[in-house]
Design an enzyme around this catalytic site. Structure first.
Site, PDB file in Angstrom:
ATOM      1  N   GLY A   1       3.848   2.167  -2.675  1.00 32.66           N
ATOM      2  CA  GLY A   1       3.664   3.460  -2.033  1.00 32.66           C
ATOM      3  C   GLY A   1       4.673   3.646  -0.926  1.00 32.66           C
ATOM      4  O   GLY A   1       5.801   3.157  -1.004  1.00 32.66           O
ATOM      5  N   GLU A   2       4.293   4.370   0.109  1.00 38.74           N
ATOM      6  CA  GLU A   2       5.131   4.613   1.290  1.00 38.74           C
ATOM      7  C   GLU A   2       6.318   5.526   1.019  1.00 38.74           C
ATOM      8  O   GLU A   2       7.104   5.812   1.914  1.00 38.74           O
ATOM      9  CB  GLU A   2       5.659   3.301   1.895  1.00 38.74           C
ATOM     10  CG  GLU A   2       4.599   2.309   2.295  1.00 38.74           C
ATOM     11  CD  GLU A   2       5.185   1.015   2.868  1.00 38.74           C
ATOM     12  OE1 GLU A   2       6.434   0.920   3.017  1.00 38.74           O
ATOM     13  OE2 GLU A   2       4.415   0.095   3.166  1.00 38.74           O
ATOM     14  N   GLY A   3       6.525   5.933  -0.228  1.00 38.34           N
ATOM     15  CA  GLY A   3       7.751   6.636  -0.590  1.00 38.34           C
ATOM     16  C   GLY A   3       8.858   5.694  -1.007  1.00 38.34           C
ATOM     17  O   GLY A   3      10.014   6.097  -1.171  1.00 38.34           O
TER      18      GLY A   3
END
Length: 337
Positions: A304-306
């Protein structure tokens, strides 16, 4: 310019009336691509990416110099159902890590030359447990959409949005199931690494939520009932980028679920977006197929997190650099016959 986001009706209207790519730039970029010093199609998908990007930036010979990465963070009441291997306080701890530059997304954004912003959304007030009541009120949804809408830098020329929110693969799975049908098990994965018992429980929670809001009328209502603040903020940012003609690189399963809500509201809402990668979360590949998005990368990421979207920035930068920086046959004095 972005209109002021007064209410959900304004959001829907703006998304439905958003401009498309510039036809003149698309033609100019395609013509230029056909004259570059290479055999036709030799750069494969990079050629298509460059032309696509040129159309959205209204420039037949564009550059990428101001990419933006935004990470939104939110907490979820549904974690009370035991759907995550980590406690909710980890969300706050990770936000601090982002702000201090210590997370993977910080390094990937820096490597891509991207500005990175972090927005924590009422972490001390988790959304409601969607197995009992809608995750967000209408005002709560609007506030979260607005947070994403206003976070986009109008001068950016590329956008990646990411998230941090313990338990958020559960609402993402519920959103995907509500939008596209099938069994809850088809969409529910292990997220942060729950065991078999945890997976069965998580699947139950997704099924209960989807059944409870079976009458939700569109993607925004599904987002309100089953989503979270950071998921709604990602949707708001992606929509704002559409209106501003800023191309978007989608991240993983949760980001794609947010984007899918927009696609349900307006045809073509994601024409300005490409998929940065296919994550290791089992249903992400299926979700991308439903959205008609072919991922640029498949590296087994599940952070995740980009992170996957940020990693793909340099691929798009390379595509645009070749398109805009290469000489044509005429310029190089090379015969193209």
């Amino acid at each position: 310019m972005l209109p002021e986001l007064i209410d959900l009706k304004t959001f829907r209207k703006a998304l439905c009336q958003a401009p498309g790519p510039d036809a003149s730039a698309l033609k100019g970029a395609a013509d230029r691509n056909g004259q570059l010093t290479k055999p036709p199609g030799a750069l494969g998908r990079l050629e298509d990416l460059a032309i696509w990007y040129a159309g959205w930036r209204a420039d037949a010979r564009p550059q990428i110099s101001r990419p933006q990465v935004i990470v939104f963070a939110g907490n979820h009441g549904v974690t009370a159902q035991g759907v995550s291997a980590f406690p909710p306080e980890v969300t706050t701890q990770m936000v601090m890590n982002f702000e201090h530059g210590g997370a993977a997304i910080n390094q990937l954004a820096m490597a891509a030359g991207a500005r990175m912003d972090v927005h924590a959304l009422d972490l001390d007030q988790p959304t409601a447990d969607f197995t009992k009541e809608p995750a967000l009120s209408e005002d709560g949804l609007l506030k979260a959409l607005r947070a994403g809408w206003n976070a986009v830098d109008p001068s950016a020329d590329l956008l990646v949005v990411g998230e941090m929110g313990i338990g958020n693969t559960t609402p993402a799975a519920a959103i995907a199931c509500a939008l596209f049908g099938g069994d809850a098990a088809d969409w529910t994965g292990r997220g942060t690494g729950v065991d078999n018992v945890g997976l069965a429980n998580k699947t139950r929670v997704v099924a209960e939520g989807v059944a409870l809001y079976a009458d939700a009328k569109d993607g925004l209502e599904i987002l309100r009932c089953l989503g979270g603040r950071e998921i709604a903020a990602m949707a708001g940012a992606i929509a704002a980028a559409r209106i501003l003609r800023i191309p978007v690189i989608l991240d993983g399963f949760i980001c794609s679920a947010a984007a899918a809500c927009l696609a349900d509201v307006a045809e073509g809402a994601l024409d300005h977006a490409i998929a940065g990668h296919q994550s290791a979360e089992g249903a992400h590949g299926t979700l991308l197929q439903k959205l008609g998005k072919k991922p640029l990368l498949d590296l087994g990421l599940r952070l995740g997190e980009g992170s996957g979207g940020a990693l793909a920035i340099n691929i798009l930068k390379s595509a645009v650099a070749c398109h805009s920086g290469m000489t044509t046959f005429a310029e190089a004095g090379v015969s193209d016959a």
